[in-house]
Structure formats: structure tokens, C-alpha cells
Write a protein that holds these residues in place. Structure first.
Motif, mmCIF file in Angstrom:
data_model
loop_
_atom_site.group_PDB
_atom_site.id
_atom_site.type_symbol
_atom_site.label_atom_id
_atom_site.label_comp_id
_atom_site.label_asym_id
_atom_site.label_seq_id
_atom_site.Cartn_x
_atom_site.Cartn_y
_atom_site.Cartn_z
ATOM 1 N N VAL A 152 1.477 -31.663 -24.258
ATOM 2 C CA VAL A 152 0.807 -30.876 -23.223
ATOM 3 C C VAL A 152 1.844 -30.254 -22.294
ATOM 4 N N LEU A 153 1.466 -29.139 -21.705
ATOM 5 C CA LEU A 153 2.359 -28.386 -20.830
ATOM 6 C C LEU A 153 1.903 -28.512 -19.385
ATOM 7 N N THR A 154 2.863 -28.524 -18.476
ATOM 8 C CA THR A 154 2.534 -28.467 -17.049
ATOM 9 C C THR A 154 2.305 -27.009 -16.673
ATOM 10 N N LEU A 181 -6.033 -21.923 -17.012
ATOM 11 C CA LEU A 181 -5.545 -21.509 -18.326
ATOM 12 C C LEU A 181 -4.715 -22.610 -18.979
ATOM 13 N N THR A 182 -3.923 -23.305 -18.177
ATOM 14 C CA THR A 182 -3.121 -24.411 -18.708
ATOM 15 C C THR A 182 -4.022 -25.541 -19.185
ATOM 16 N N TYR A 239 -6.435 -27.664 -26.607
ATOM 17 C CA TYR A 239 -6.088 -27.346 -27.994
ATOM 18 C C TYR A 239 -4.811 -28.057 -28.437
ATOM 19 N N VAL A 240 -3.888 -28.267 -27.501
ATOM 20 C CA VAL A 240 -2.671 -29.016 -27.819
ATOM 21 C C VAL A 240 -3.040 -30.455 -28.176
ATOM 22 N N ARG A 241 -3.887 -31.084 -27.355
ATOM 23 C CA ARG A 241 -4.236 -32.499 -27.548
ATOM 24 C C ARG A 241 -5.179 -32.740 -28.714
#
Length: 172
Positions: free
Chosen positions: A40-42, A21-22, A28-30
């Protein structure tokens, strides 16, 4: 000969899904203005989000998986609309699909499962913010009875430009 259709399952999201999911969300973040996260999230940063979506109650996470490979193809969520107590019966909903999973009805299946799960909850309205342009998302929300209520003009800045967000609502 028509391409073989992938058999899909829609189920609640679980902690074992966190990495996939991450990764999906970080695309979509990038690459897109669909989310206004800009870094981006860890998986550890994303864990509280996952754990806030339970199997019951108004905040849900539904995932669509390939029945054979169990690969996650997308997910839908209902989350708090705003933090103040009077907003408790309102949710914000969203759908994210793997980039190669669009146009196959997966968003529709996810929203069907999500709204079915919310039917017994004390939720009065669902809201969806759609960064513009995004015709596929607009069509999906309209298909589920969302109606356009207004646009926040140039409300977010990402990729060195400003983006509008159109807002939609649905009575539950």
C-alpha cells in the motif's frame, strides 16, 4: 420501485482528492491483482503521481464524484506509456472504481470524459493492460474501440501466483 440513481459529476482530479484516491487505489493493491503494486502507498508516496496529471496535456486525471456528497466513486487516467521520447504520443489509460460503484456506468462516463479531453492533444494511441481475468474491464475497453493486441503470459506475480496481462490499443 427502482433504486434512485446517483447524480454524478466528472471533473479533473485535484490535490484535495489525494487521500480518497489513495484509499481507493490501495483497495486494489491489497485485494486484487488489477494493479501489480504489492505494498500500500501513503498519500505522500502517491502525491507525485497525482501532480503528474495536469488539467491539460496528454496526462490527465478525471474523477467521478457523487453530486450530493462529493464522494469520489472512481477515476480514470492517461499516463506515459513508456519513458523513452519516441513513445511521447502514446498513453496508457486505466480506470479504478470504488468497489461498490461497479456496474453503474461510471467507468464509461470516466472514459468518455478522458477521451474527450485527449481529443485535442498530440496523442496517437492509447494502450490498456488488463490483468486476467477481468471481463468487466475487457468489455469496457472493447466498448471504447480498443482492440486486443496480445497477452504477456505470467508477467506479474502477486498473491503467490502468476498473472497474465492482456493488452489493448485504441487509435486516438
Amino acid at each position: 420501485m427502482a433504486p434512485e440513481r446517483t447524480e454524478l459529476q466528472v471533473r479533473p482530479g485535484v490535490e484535495a482528492d489525494l487521500d480518497a484516491l489513495t484509499d481507493l487505489y490501495n483497495h486494489y493493491v491489497r485485494e486484487t491483482p488489477i494493479t501489480f503494486d504489492t505494498a500500500v502507498l501513503t498519500t505522500e508516496e502517491r502525491r507525485p503521481w497525482l501532480l503528474s496529471h495536469l488539467e491539460d496535456g496528454p496526462y490527465r486525471l478525471k474523477v467521478a464524484v457523487d453530486a450530493d456528497s462529493q464522494e469520489i466513486l472512481g477515476y480514470a487516467t492517461s499516463s506515459p506509456h513508456r519513458p523513452k521520447a519516441a513513445y511521447a504520443t502514446s498513453v496508457e489509460v486505466s480506470v479504478y472504481l470504488r468497489p461498490d460503484a461497479g456496474g453503474r456506468g461510471i467507468g464509461t462516463l470516466l472514459y468518455e470524459a478522458l477521451f474527450e479531453a485527449l481529443a485535442g492533444e498530440d496523442v496517437h494511441r492509447a494502450y490498456a493492460g488488463v490483468a486476467q481475468p477481468n471481463e468487466a474491464s475487457v468489455r469496457l475497453h472493447e466498448r471504447f474501440g480498443f482492440r486486443y493486441v496480445g497477452t504477456y503470459r505470467e508477467v506479474g506475480r502477486k498473491f503467490d501466483r502468476y498473472w497474465d496481462v492482456a493488452w489493448y490499443e485504441k487509435e486516438l
